[in-house]
Each structure stands twice: as C-alpha cells, then as structure tokens.
Enzyme design. Structure first.
Site, PDB file in Angstrom:
ATOM      1  CD1 TRP A  55     -40.052  43.223  -0.342  1.00 26.91           C
ATOM      2  CD2 TRP A  55     -39.191  42.543   1.625  1.00 26.91           C
ATOM      3  NE1 TRP A  55     -38.683  43.273  -0.437  1.00 26.91           N
ATOM      4  CE2 TRP A  55     -38.122  42.872   0.738  1.00 26.91           C
ATOM      5  CE3 TRP A  55     -38.883  42.112   2.903  1.00 26.91           C
ATOM      6  CZ2 TRP A  55     -36.777  42.758   1.120  1.00 26.91           C
ATOM      7  CZ3 TRP A  55     -37.549  42.000   3.278  1.00 26.91           C
ATOM      8  CH2 TRP A  55     -36.514  42.317   2.391  1.00 26.91           C
ATOM      9  CG  ASP A 107     -43.820  51.428   6.775  1.00 29.56           C
ATOM     10  OD1 ASP A 107     -42.955  50.778   6.154  1.00 29.56           O
ATOM     11  OD2 ASP A 107     -43.746  52.668   6.919  1.00 29.56           O
ATOM     12  CG  ASP A 123     -40.612  54.162  15.585  1.00 32.00           C
ATOM     13  OD1 ASP A 123     -39.879  53.215  15.266  1.00 32.00           O
ATOM     14  OD2 ASP A 123     -40.183  55.279  15.926  1.00 32.00           O
ATOM     15  CG  ASP A 148     -36.883  46.297   2.186  1.00 32.36           C
ATOM     16  OD1 ASP A 148     -35.636  46.334   2.161  1.00 32.36           O
ATOM     17  OD2 ASP A 148     -37.598  46.670   1.232  1.00 32.36           O
ATOM     18  CE  LYS A 188     -33.584  48.556   2.915  1.00 29.35           C
ATOM     19  NZ  LYS A 188     -33.704  48.436   1.461  1.00 29.35           N
TER      20      LYS A 188
HETATM   21  N1  SAM Z   1     -40.312  46.356   1.733  1.00 26.14           N
HETATM   22  C1  SAM Z   1     -41.088  47.489   1.324  1.00 26.14           C
HETATM   23  C2  SAM Z   1     -41.787  47.107   0.040  1.00 26.14           C
HETATM   24  O1  SAM Z   1     -41.425  46.109  -0.536  1.00 26.14           O
HETATM   25  O2  SAM Z   1     -42.702  47.810  -0.370  1.00 26.14           O
HETATM   26  C3  SAM Z   1     -40.246  48.722   1.121  1.00 26.14           C
HETATM   27  C4  SAM Z   1     -39.743  49.271   2.407  1.00 26.14           C
HETATM   28  S1  SAM Z   1     -39.081  50.863   2.250  1.00 26.14           S
HETATM   29  C5  SAM Z   1     -37.551  50.535   1.499  1.00 26.14           C
HETATM   30  C6  SAM Z   1     -38.598  51.280   3.866  1.00 26.14           C
HETATM   31  C7  SAM Z   1     -39.748  51.518   4.801  1.00 26.14           C
HETATM   32  O3  SAM Z   1     -39.221  51.558   6.115  1.00 26.14           O
HETATM   33  C8  SAM Z   1     -40.475  52.831   4.609  1.00 26.14           C
HETATM   34  O4  SAM Z   1     -41.805  52.587   4.245  1.00 26.14           O
HETATM   35  C9  SAM Z   1     -40.411  53.503   5.985  1.00 26.14           C
HETATM   36  O5  SAM Z   1     -41.615  54.146   6.350  1.00 26.14           O
HETATM   37  C10 SAM Z   1     -40.145  52.315   6.879  1.00 26.14           C
HETATM   38  N2  SAM Z   1     -39.558  52.653   8.177  1.00 26.14           N
HETATM   39  C11 SAM Z   1     -38.405  53.343   8.414  1.00 26.14           C
HETATM   40  N3  SAM Z   1     -38.199  53.464   9.734  1.00 26.14           N
HETATM   41  C12 SAM Z   1     -39.223  52.814  10.346  1.00 26.14           C
HETATM   42  C13 SAM Z   1     -39.568  52.577  11.712  1.00 26.14           C
HETATM   43  N4  SAM Z   1     -38.797  53.048  12.709  1.00 26.14           N
HETATM   44  N5  SAM Z   1     -40.681  51.881  12.000  1.00 26.14           N
HETATM   45  C14 SAM Z   1     -41.468  51.422  10.993  1.00 26.14           C
HETATM   46  N6  SAM Z   1     -41.200  51.612   9.684  1.00 26.14           N
HETATM   47  C15 SAM Z   1     -40.091  52.291   9.369  1.00 26.14           C
END
Ligand code: SAM
Length: 337
Positions: A55, A107, A123, A148, A188
C-alpha cells in the site's frame, strides 16, 4: 507443487510480482481508489499496518513519484501496466518526485525503504506510536489515513473480530487526530453482524461511508474495507480524549463535557419500593397476614406442544417439602402413581 502453481491459482499474486508490488494487497487499495477516488488530490497520507509495504508503494508511486497506474489486471487483456516497475530506486525512467508529499508508514514489523515514505516501527494501539505519528505532521493535517491491519488470526472468530476491532479503533483514533476536514479514512474490517452498527457509528464523524470488497480480496476471506470520506467531526469534538487512550490506567470520564461526553440515558427501575425480580422470596412474606396458599396459573396453555409427549418420562410433581432438585424418572419408566 510446481513453481507456477500459485501463479496459476492466484492472478493477483502473479500480477503483483510481474509489476513489482511487494504484496497482492496493492490491488485492493488500487481497486478501492478506482471505485472511490480516495487518492485524488492527496498529498499527505498515513499508512497504518503497512508491512511489507505494497500500500505504501501505491502511495509512493501515485503521490510522490506521480506515476500513472492502470488499476485492475484483467486476465483477458494484454499488460497495459508494464510501466509499473522498479520503484525501489533503480528504475531507468526519469522521476520527478513531489517533495510536498508526505507519506508516513507504520508497522510492528520493519519494512524495506520506499521513496518518499517516512517509516516508523511500532504498535498502533499504543499511545506513544499514535503520538509519534501525530508529531510527523507538525500540526499540519493529513488528507488520507489507510489501515490494512490484521492480527494473527486465532481461528476463534469472536476473538479475531475483537482484536480486529481494537485495530480499527486505534486507527480511527489516529485518523481523528491527524485528518483535516473532508479527509478520508480506509480500514480493513471483518464482515460480521455488527457492520451496520459500525457503518452508522462512522456516519457520526464522516459524511460518506461505504463498505467495499475489492475483487482482489478473496471471497473466502471475511475481510472487507470501510471507506469513510469527508471527515466531519461534530463541533467541539476533541479526539485527544477519545478512548482507548483516555487516561490510560485511570479512566477518568469526569473531565469529558459537551459533545465529548454523550451519555445514553438508561432508566433503571431499581429503588427498594418494589419486589426485585431476581430475588427468591420466602413463600410466607413478612407482613402478610394470610397464610400462603398455592394457586393454579390463571390460564394454562390450551394446546401446548408438549401435550403430545405422553410417553415421555415425566418429572415427579413437586410438593412443598420436596428437595429443590427433582430426579427425573429413568427412560421407559413412569413416576405416575
Ligand atoms: N497493507 C500491507 C501491504 O500492502 O503490504 C499488508 C498489511 S498485512 C495484511 C497486516 C500488517 O498488520 C502486518 O504487517 C502486521 O505486522 C500489522 N499489524 C498487526 N497489528 C499491528 C499493530 N498493533 N500495530 C502495527 N501493525 C500491526
């Protein structure tokens, strides 16, 4: 499994590799934009839960590098997208980046660099991360916040939806603090029974709200995206006070006033003047002069469904001095005398 078998099964996976996207998710954002024009006129954007970064690549190519991207890869068309390659610094074509553009990507995981993208690792549900993102805008506003984010699914549906809800809430909290008026928020969501409620809640602070499932998102996946356009908070709304970060550990709601403290009236008829429907009272009530006598129900059911079940074992009739639990007769025997 053959090398090409996933390429064959998943056209978006294959096209993503061909066009240099880090993940097939790039097409989800592109299709959201194709439908709702979310990137139109955007120069400041936040990408929450951004790794591995497809993204952010879309934002970088479209906003910072000003590249044209043809959106949906169609199986039956030839590749009109072939100009979409190599944005990671080694491309031949001349790029004139727009230095007015600001893209902040966050992320939990580290992410390889991208042109024009400021990267933070943290986070998004933590106050310190939210503050770090807000700081990047130095009092200025963003036009777009996308998220996302997805937790590692446990397979326990209600827990997964709850954790996803926490991510949406955290992302919305950040969005409310950085979005300018008329800004756009995309996140999402997991499709579920509360989506109507979510839609209506978003309508209190955005003028337009849609729930969208791009064709690049597999039908078998419960994911969808909420697209909220034209940020329009009520007069006096102060998102700094919004949960989940409100007085962490203390939850002092007293400081909230006006639009920031909406209490939905709920009248409980709970003073001591009437019988409490949850209490078991003695048969002989205090103060009653007449001794307790049993009365049949005023009108018994005329044709209850259990009436035909004559051969089923019946419970013993309960008398006043019976123990509280009655033992049912064994199947095939009757307790009737
Ligand atoms: N949109 C991204 C792309 O196009 O490459 C893909 C995102 S992936 C589906 C979901 C991401 O959410 C993961 O990389 C994960 O580390 C991140 N994530 C989950 N919980 C999170 C949090 N509390 N804080 C930051 N990132 C988080």
């Amino acid at each position: 499994m053959g090398k090409g078998s996933k390429d064959k099964r998943d056209i978006y996976y294959r096209k993503a590799k061909e066009h240099g996207w880090r993940a097939r998710s790039a097409y989800k954002l592109l299709q959201i934009d194709e439908k709702y024009d979310i990137l139109e006129g955007v120069s400041k954007a936040v990408d929450l839960c951004a790794a591995p970064g497809s993204w952010s690549q879309v934002l970088s190519r479209r906003l910072y590098l000003k590249q044209k991207i043809t959106v949906s890869p169609r199986y039956d068309l030839d590749d009109s997208n072939d100009n979409q390659e190599d944005d990671d610094g080694d491309e031949d074509e001349k790029i004139e980046p727009d230095e007015n553009v600001k893209i902040v990507a966050v992320d939990l995981q580290p992410m390889a660099p991208l042109p024009g993208v400021i990267q933070l690792q943290g986070d998004i549900t933590k106050l310190s991360t939210a503050q770090e993102i807000i700081k990047q805008f130095e009092g200025d506003f963003a036009d777009l916040v996308v998220c996302d984010g997805a937790p590692d699914v446990t397979g326990l549906h209600c827990i997964d939806i709850y954790i996803q809800g926490q991510l949406i809430l955290a992302a919305l909290h950040i969005a409310c603090n950085v979005l300018g008026k008329e800004g756009t928020f995309v996140a999402k969501i997991f499709r579920g029974k509360d989506n109507d409620l979510l839609h209506n809640q978003f309508l209190t602070i955005f003028k337009e709200v849609y729930i969208f499932k791009p064709s690049s998102s597999r039908n078998s996946s419960i994911e969808a995206f909420i697209v909220a356009k034209k940020y329009n908070p009520p007069e006096g709304f102060d998102p700094k006070l919004m949960t989940p970060f409100l007085n962490v550990g203390e939850r002092n709601f007293d400081q909230l006033t006006g639009i920031n403290r909406i209490i939905i009236p709920f009248m409980v008829c709970g003073d001591m003047s009437a019988y409490d429907s949850d209490v078991t009272y003695p048969l002989q009530l205090e103060g009653e002069e007449e001794p307790y006598t049993y009365h049949e129900p005023v009108q018994k059911p005329i044709d209850p469904p259990y009436a035909g079940m004559k051969n089923m074992p019946q419970p013993k009739p309960v008398s006043d001095d019976s123990p509280e639990m009655e033992v049912l007769a064994k199947p095939g025997t009757s307790t009737k005398s």
